[in-house]
Write a protein that holds these residues in place. Structure first.
Motif, PDB file in Angstrom:
ATOM      1  N   ASP A   1      29.676 -18.339  -6.146  1.00 25.40           N
ATOM      2  CA  ASP A   1      31.080 -18.045  -5.851  1.00 25.40           C
ATOM      3  C   ASP A   1      31.812 -19.308  -5.402  1.00 25.40           C
ATOM      4  OD1 ASP A   1      33.364 -16.212  -5.392  1.00 25.40           O
ATOM      5  OD2 ASP A   1      33.015 -16.723  -3.290  1.00 25.40           O
TER       6      ASP A   1
ATOM      7  N   ARG B   1      36.155 -13.995  -9.657  1.00 28.82           N
ATOM      8  CA  ARG B   1      34.823 -14.572  -9.435  1.00 28.82           C
ATOM      9  C   ARG B   1      33.805 -13.476  -9.176  1.00 28.82           C
ATOM     10  NH1 ARG B   1      37.793 -17.870  -6.050  1.00 28.82           N
ATOM     11  NH2 ARG B   1      36.681 -17.112  -4.221  1.00 28.82           N
TER      12      ARG B   1
ATOM     13  N   LEU C   1      32.154 -21.691  -8.430  1.00 26.73           N
ATOM     14  CA  LEU C   1      33.148 -21.231  -9.402  1.00 26.73           C
ATOM     15  C   LEU C   1      34.574 -21.410  -8.888  1.00 26.73           C
ATOM     16  CD1 LEU C   1      31.442 -17.970 -10.705  1.00 26.73           C
ATOM     17  CD2 LEU C   1      31.775 -20.112 -11.980  1.00 26.73           C
TER      18      LEU C   1
ATOM     19  N   GLY D   1      37.985 -24.356 -12.072  1.00 22.12           N
ATOM     20  CA  GLY D   1      37.525 -23.268 -11.228  1.00 22.12           C
ATOM     21  C   GLY D   1      38.314 -21.988 -11.419  1.00 22.12           C
TER      22      GLY D   1
END
Length: 83
Positions: free
Chosen positions: A27, A53, A30, A46
């Motif tokens: 998480d 996410r 990302l 991102g």
């Protein structure tokens, strides 16, 4: 879990990041890959939305669970079943 794909050219930054992948580290990565692994070659801005996410991580977990299930049932490919 640390992961890699044989033959993939990971940047030194990624190879030596020491990241052990779980939902939390994935998480954070990302959300901002360039901030999480300084020097990575990952040219990706991102996913800013925490919901997006979480959805992506849930999707990846579901696919992994299905592949693991198929592999343990004797399917040597471990590939997900066709839909």
């Amino acid at each position: 879990m640390m992961s890699s794909v044989p033959g993939f050219a990971y940047s030194d930054a990624m190879k030596y990041s020491g990241i052990v992948w779980d939902e939390e580290t994935l998480d954070r990565f990302l959300a901002d890959p360039l901030k999480r692994v300084l020097g990575t070659a990952m040219g990706y801005g991102g996913i800013k939305s925490s919901k997006e996410r979480a959805d992506l991580i849930a999707y990846l977990k579901a696919g992994r669970s299905e592949a693991c299930s198929r592999a343990s049932s004797g399917d040597p490919s471990g590939a997900p079943a066709p839909h």
